[in-house]
Design an enzyme around this catalytic site. Structure first.
Site, PDB file in Angstrom:
ATOM      1  CB  ILE A  36      -0.916  -0.021   1.266  1.00  0.00           C
ATOM      2  CG1 ILE A  36      -2.035  -1.053   1.105  1.00  0.00           C
ATOM      3  CG2 ILE A  36      -1.494   1.345   1.578  1.00  0.00           C
ATOM      4  CD1 ILE A  36      -3.016  -0.735   0.006  1.00  0.00           C
ATOM      5  CG  ASP A  37       5.111   1.173   1.042  1.00  0.00           C
ATOM      6  OD1 ASP A  37       4.786   0.484   0.052  1.00  0.00           O
ATOM      7  OD2 ASP A  37       6.210   1.058   1.624  1.00  0.00           O
ATOM      8  N   GLY A 124      12.370 -10.645   5.535  1.00  0.00           N
ATOM      9  CA  GLY A 124      11.242  -9.734   5.361  1.00  0.00           C
ATOM     10  C   GLY A 124      10.906  -8.947   6.621  1.00  0.00           C
ATOM     11  CB  SER A 127      17.714  -7.296   8.039  1.00  0.00           C
ATOM     12  OG  SER A 127      17.558  -7.855   6.765  1.00  0.00           O
ATOM     13  CG  ASP A 173      10.102  -1.889   4.815  1.00  0.00           C
ATOM     14  OD1 ASP A 173       8.924  -2.014   5.190  1.00  0.00           O
ATOM     15  OD2 ASP A 173      10.601  -2.565   3.908  1.00  0.00           O
TER      16      ASP A 173
HETATM   17  C1  GLA Z   1       8.637  -4.167   1.272  1.00  0.00           C
HETATM   18  C2  GLA Z   1       8.929  -2.715   0.898  1.00  0.00           C
HETATM   19  C3  GLA Z   1       7.918  -1.764   1.538  1.00  0.00           C
HETATM   20  C4  GLA Z   1       6.481  -2.212   1.260  1.00  0.00           C
HETATM   21  C5  GLA Z   1       6.303  -3.704   1.563  1.00  0.00           C
HETATM   22  C6  GLA Z   1       4.961  -4.232   1.142  1.00  0.00           C
HETATM   23  O1  GLA Z   1       8.831  -4.360   2.643  1.00  0.00           O
HETATM   24  O2  GLA Z   1      10.223  -2.356   1.314  1.00  0.00           O
HETATM   25  O3  GLA Z   1       8.140  -0.446   1.079  1.00  0.00           O
HETATM   26  O4  GLA Z   1       6.112  -1.915  -0.054  1.00  0.00           O
HETATM   27  O5  GLA Z   1       7.301  -4.497   0.927  1.00  0.00           O
HETATM   28  O6  GLA Z   1       3.951  -3.668   1.910  1.00  0.00           O
END
Ligand code: GLA
Length: 383
Positions: A36-37, A124, A127, A173
């Site tokens: 979504i970001d 995921g 890190s 993140d």
């Molecule tokens: C990864 C990306 C984030 C985001 C997620 C999915 O972690 O780094 O920016 O897009 O996937 O929500």
């Protein structure tokens, strides 16, 4: 993490000195609002108590040396000559961040940095964002102390990942790692960067992180493919109706899309953004069961409409949901392997872990790992 262990690690690599400083940067999980970001909507991540620790000795010259207990290669460079080098591997993340901080006009000191991570690498849990934000914070600490603008830092780190590393990630993140707050998740509007801290009180339940231990294969190319599909969906909708980003589309707008694949991708984005809003209401109202149900719906949408789950994530989430004391589970992060999260009744945690482990291994032949992490603060100085 014990301070003496970090000190020992530092001294083994860089020699003894009396002025070592210590820092910590967390990993993150996203509770809901996935993929979504980069579509300009709402995400709901939180920082973890597992992350990367650093022991740092600042230098009077312009040299930076980095050693990690978890990695084989050592990295060394000077501040006035920063270039991407394939052989530096993980060291390119700190380099990118430092390069862009300097471009903002900061005159940095060199540093010897010893790192130890409690985050599984490439699982995921961000890190790489943890390492980026940690490096930025460390390098700016002698100049700004804790007065550093954390939102600005997260944008610098995202730029490093996008432009220096070449991964086209969104802001979620880096923002969560920089801005995390103990026992709170961050409701972040990725279009405006407005945010709100929401207390996470799961009543009698615990957040369990389930690592499929399946490396995230193809994640970069598939991630970019999804981004492209979303851009296309937005472009086609914009032929009829001007909206700034895909999260501002409605389910009715899906009728404007002729391509079925784009339609399903956009449906995930629109419904997921809506689920975040509902999830916040349930969490604020203390209705953890309904909150849990939305996590399940989120996973189904990521599986069927967005197609970023795969056998391993689906198997671990299904196994979790078969357990009676688990009221919600989903993949978290980019997908294609990596980790899931589950909300599990406190007193049944041990049985949950045993049962999911057996069921998951039966099908995938891989042993999963489980972490129970506190929701914690963003990057900080320690001790
Ligand atoms: C990864 C990306 C984030 C985001 C997620 C999915 O972690 O780094 O920016 O897009 O996937 O929500």
């Amino acid at each position: 993490m014990d301070k003496s262990l970090l000190k020992e690690g530092f001294e083994k690599n860089f020699g003894t000195r009396g002025d070592i400083q210590y820092f910590f940067s967390p990993g993150r999980v996203n509770l809901i609002g996935e993929h979504i970001d980069y579509n300009g909507g709402l995400v709901f991540p939180c920082a973890l108590s597992i992350g990367i620790y650093a022991a740092v000795g600042y230098r009077e010259d312009k040299k930076v040396r980095l050693v990690s207990k978890n990695m084989v290669n050592k990295v060394e460079f000077t501040l006035n000559d920063i270039q991407f080098k394939e052989e530096d591997g993980w060291g390119n993340y700190p380099k990118g961040v430092i390069k862009y901080i300097q471009e903002e006009g900061y005159n940095l000191k060199g540093a010897d940095i010893y790192l130890e991570s409690t985050l599984p690498d490439g699982a995921g849990l961000s890190s790489s964002a943890a390492l980026e934000v940690l490096t930025g914070y460390i390098m700016l600490y002698p100049i700004l102390g804790d007065k550093i603008d954390r939102v600005w830092l997260s944008l610098i780190c995202q730029r490093a990942e996008n432009e220096f590393i070449g991964v086209n990630c969104g802001i979620m993140d880096q923002f969560s790692v920089a801005m995390g707050k103990r026992d709170h998740a961050i409701l972040l509007d990725c279009n405006t960067l407005e945010y709100e801290y929401v207390p996470v009180d799961l009543k009698g339940y615990t957040l369990v992180i389930m690592n499929t231990n399946k490396k995230r294969e193809l994640s970069e190319s598939k991630y970019n493919e999804r981004r492209y599909e979303c851009e296309m969906a937005l472009k086609h909708i914009n032929d009829y109706k001007k909206i700034e980003n895909l999260c501002y589309a409605t389910l009715e707008d899906l009728g404007l899309l002729k391509d079925n694949l784009l339609k399903t991708r956009a449906r995930h984005v629109i419904t997921e953004n809506q689920r975040v809003k509902e999830a916040i209401k349930f969490l604020k109202g203390g209705n953890i069961k309904e909150f849990g149900k939305l996590l399940v719906k989120s996973h189904e949408s990521l599986k069927n409409d967005y197609e970023v789950t795969g056998l391993h994530l689906d198997t671990i989430v299904e196994a979790a949901l078969k357990f009676e004391g688990c009221i919600g589970a989903r993949m978290t992060g980019a997908g294609f392997g990596g980790c899931g999260i589950a909300i599990v009744e406190n007193k049944l945690l041990e049985e949950f872990i045993k049962e999911v482990e057996v069921k998951y291994k039966e099908i995938t032949n891989i042993s999963p790992s489980f972490y129970i992490s506190r929701i914690d603060d963003g990057v900080k100085m320690l001790f």
